[in-house]
Design an enzyme around this catalytic site. Structure first.
Site, PDB file in Angstrom:
ATOM      1  CE  LYS A  91     -12.692 -10.693   7.580  1.00 20.38           C
ATOM      2  NZ  LYS A  91     -13.096 -11.718   6.438  1.00 20.38           N
TER       3      LYS A  91
ATOM      4  CG  PHE B  47      -1.685   1.368   1.455  1.00 21.27           C
ATOM      5  CD1 PHE B  47      -1.265   2.392   2.406  1.00 21.27           C
ATOM      6  CD2 PHE B  47      -2.547   1.703   0.459  1.00 21.27           C
ATOM      7  CE1 PHE B  47      -1.949   3.291   2.753  1.00 21.27           C
ATOM      8  CE2 PHE B  47      -3.226   3.001   0.902  1.00 21.27           C
ATOM      9  CZ  PHE B  47      -2.732   3.769   1.753  1.00 21.27           C
TER      10      PHE B  47
ATOM     11  CB  VAL C  18      -8.847  -3.207  11.734  1.00 18.19           C
ATOM     12  CG1 VAL C  18      -9.518  -4.508  11.138  1.00 18.19           C
ATOM     13  CG2 VAL C  18      -8.691  -2.223  10.814  1.00 18.19           C
TER      14      VAL C  18
ATOM     15  CG  LEU D  68      -3.718  13.649  22.064  1.00 16.43           C
ATOM     16  CD1 LEU D  68      -4.883  14.231  21.886  1.00 16.43           C
ATOM     17  CD2 LEU D  68      -2.722  14.210  23.166  1.00 16.43           C
TER      18      LEU D  68
ATOM     19  CG  LEU E  87     -11.542  -4.000   6.576  1.00 13.38           C
ATOM     20  CD1 LEU E  87     -12.303  -4.436   7.919  1.00 13.38           C
ATOM     21  CD2 LEU E  87     -12.548  -3.273   5.505  1.00 13.38           C
ATOM     22  CB  ALA E  88      -5.388  -0.801   7.581  1.00 11.09           C
TER      23      ALA E  88
HETATM   24  C1  LIG Z   1       1.748   0.550  28.834  1.00 12.94           C
HETATM   25  O1  LIG Z   1       0.814   0.008  27.987  1.00 12.94           O
HETATM   26  C2  LIG Z   1       0.956   0.328  26.695  1.00 12.94           C
HETATM   27  C3  LIG Z   1      -0.125  -0.093  25.980  1.00 12.94           C
HETATM   28  C4  LIG Z   1       0.181   0.004  24.450  1.00 12.94           C
HETATM   29  C5  LIG Z   1       1.320   0.101  23.689  1.00 12.94           C
HETATM   30  C6  LIG Z   1       2.437   0.331  24.734  1.00 12.94           C
HETATM   31  C7  LIG Z   1       3.756   0.816  24.143  1.00 12.94           C
HETATM   32  C8  LIG Z   1       3.549   1.891  23.358  1.00 12.94           C
HETATM   33  N1  LIG Z   1       3.402   1.677  22.193  1.00 12.94           N
HETATM   34  N2  LIG Z   1       3.885   3.195  23.925  1.00 12.94           N
HETATM   35  C9  LIG Z   1       3.913   4.269  23.037  1.00 12.94           C
HETATM   36  O2  LIG Z   1       3.551   4.305  21.820  1.00 12.94           O
HETATM   37  C10 LIG Z   1       4.191   5.552  23.823  1.00 12.94           C
HETATM   38  C11 LIG Z   1       5.169   5.715  24.527  1.00 12.94           C
HETATM   39  C12 LIG Z   1       5.456   7.058  25.208  1.00 12.94           C
HETATM   40  C13 LIG Z   1       4.754   8.087  25.025  1.00 12.94           C
HETATM   41  N3  LIG Z   1       3.874   8.068  24.193  1.00 12.94           N
HETATM   42  C14 LIG Z   1       3.439   6.762  23.568  1.00 12.94           C
HETATM   43  O3  LIG Z   1       2.536   6.694  22.635  1.00 12.94           O
HETATM   44  C15 LIG Z   1       1.612   8.017  22.437  1.00 12.94           C
HETATM   45  C16 LIG Z   1       1.580   8.515  21.312  1.00 12.94           C
HETATM   46  C17 LIG Z   1       1.005   7.698  20.119  1.00 12.94           C
HETATM   47  N4  LIG Z   1      -0.383   7.366  20.379  1.00 12.94           N
HETATM   48  C18 LIG Z   1      -0.313   6.427  21.628  1.00 12.94           C
HETATM   49  C19 LIG Z   1       0.065   7.194  22.828  1.00 12.94           C
HETATM   50  C20 LIG Z   1       2.261   0.588  26.290  1.00 12.94           C
END
Ligand SMILES: COc1cccc(CC(=N)NC(=O)c2cccnc2OC2CCNCC2)c1
Length: 389
Positions: free
Chosen positions: A148, A5, A141, A389, A150-151
């Protein structure tokens, strides 16, 4: 690994990395609005598009549940983001938002919401150019409908609706490497409640460390140390806007907030966003600012706890108070408000306090992307002034 994609999209392609002959800026010119596809892209037969009115309690509940059960998990599938309903309303209804950019996919027969993607309008500066962009987020999704394809159609549909509003660029983040990151940030975590974090497997007891030694290591004072440190209030908006605009001007990519935007994004809202500032007692000048947003995670499969209360560093400005001291006060406030962990990316000047304030590196990276806008070369995290966010 082929990106079937993304190779078709106006984004920096891996094959172009290092080709400095390509100019910085839009990759494709805008299309005349009359030539933008007027009708929605086709979905597989069983599904239909729905505009999600996030201010409707029922619709907000459906979006909340879809994300709570099917959105991003950490690499070890132990935690899943658990955005609250009030957070989603805040995140999706900034000044100038379009309800048509809050896009759902539902099953025609059962009307069940099975996928979601959003855009919000944002003015983002890249070097000296302020560009009207869409910030794309919450692509989700349902677990049962993965692979599938979809994204791609959801991304094309949100792109089409953004084009209809005469906007031709976008910004988004992902935990995966796609063509092509404009910057890649390491995430860091500061333990506030180490006992719980170890109990749920978020952290591990350090080598030669006991639990009581660990609790002592992360202990914080009861009260903040900076004189004049207080919650932001509505009358502070003009001064904080000036302070933040001036501070963000040093970064290559950063939001271009006006007072209206700033009031939406940074005026404290319980369980959504907290912001504090330092007001000088003699001059009443506002010299420093710090903020964090509240994004809990569900804890998948732990007997004693179901939710991780996490604060995410948002925008911070220090002109008089050392950033180290300012952020330590932010940690003190977060601890007092019963957060378990304080997260931060290594962007802006965060690198300068992470290790000293006892943040530990996370197990992944957050990659930043621009759609239809080429950046001369990949940015250092310290050149990035945009928190999504
Ligand atoms: C602790 O619980 C989690 C649940 C899901 C994913 C992760 C790891 C992760 N992927 N963390 C981040 O993406 C992240 C780590 C530090 C600061 N901001 C972040 O992501 C923000 C910004 C992007 N959208 C999600 C929130 C941790």
């Amino acid at each position: 690994k082929r990106h079937k994609f993304w190779e078709t999209q106006p984004v920096g392609q891996f094959k172009d990395i290092g080709d400095n002959s390509l100019p910085e800026g839009p990759i494709e010119p805008p299309t005349p609005l009359s030539e933008v596809k007027q009708d929605p892209y086709n979905l597989p037969n069983l599904y239909e598009w729905i505009n999600c009115d996030i201010s409707s309690e029922e619709m907000c509940n459906e979006v909340y549940s879809l994300l709570a059960n099917n959105y991003v998990e950490d690499d070890e599938n132990m935690f899943r983001f658990n955005y609250s309903k009030e957070f989603l309303r805040w995140a999706l209804q900034p000044p100038g938002y379009f309800r048509s950019w809050h896009i759902g996919v539902r099953v025609k027969s059962s009307k069940k919401l099975v996928a979601f993607i959003t855009g919000i309008p944002a003015k983002i500066r890249v070097r000296d150019e302020v560009v009207n962009m869409a910030e794309i987020n919450f692509l989700c999704v349902h677990k049962k409908l993965r692979s599938k394809r979809l994204a791609p159609v959801m991304i094309k549909e949100v792109t089409r609706r953004v084009h209809l509003e005469n906007i031709w660029q976008a910004a988004y983040t992902a935990g995966v490497v796609l063509p092509t990151p404009i910057a890649s940030c390491q995430y860091w975590h500061r333990s506030l409640n180490p006992k719980k974090l170890i109990d749920v497997g978020f952290s591990r007891l350090g080598a030669r460390m006991t639990m009581s030694r660990t609790i002592k290591l992360y202990k914080l004072p009861e009260s903040t140390v900076t004189p004049g440190f207080r919650k932001m209030e509505i009358h502070d908006v003009p001064a904080v806007t000036r302070l933040l605009r001036n501070y963000l001007s040093q970064f290559v990519v950063a939001p271009d907030f006006d007072e209206n935007d700033l009031e939406h994004w940074l005026l404290p809202e319980e369980n959504v966003v907290d912001s504090y500032l330092v007001e000088s007692s003699e001059t009443h000048e506002i010299t420093d600012f710090c903020s964090f947003y509240t994004l809990p995670s569900s804890i998948l499969g732990n007997q004693n706890y179901s939710t991780l209360k996490a604060a995410y560093s948002f925008y911070n400005v220090s002109t008089k108070t050392p950033l180290l001291q300012l952020m330590n006060d932010a940690l003190i406030v977060a601890k007092r408000r019963d957060y378990d962990v304080f997260n931060a990316l290594d962007l802006m000047e965060n690198e300068s306090f992470l290790k000293e304030l006892k943040f530990g590196p996370g197990d992944g990276k957050l990659h930043y992307y621009l759609y239809n806008y080429r950046v001369r070369q990949v940015l250092k995290p310290s050149e990035l002034g945009l928190v999504l966010l």
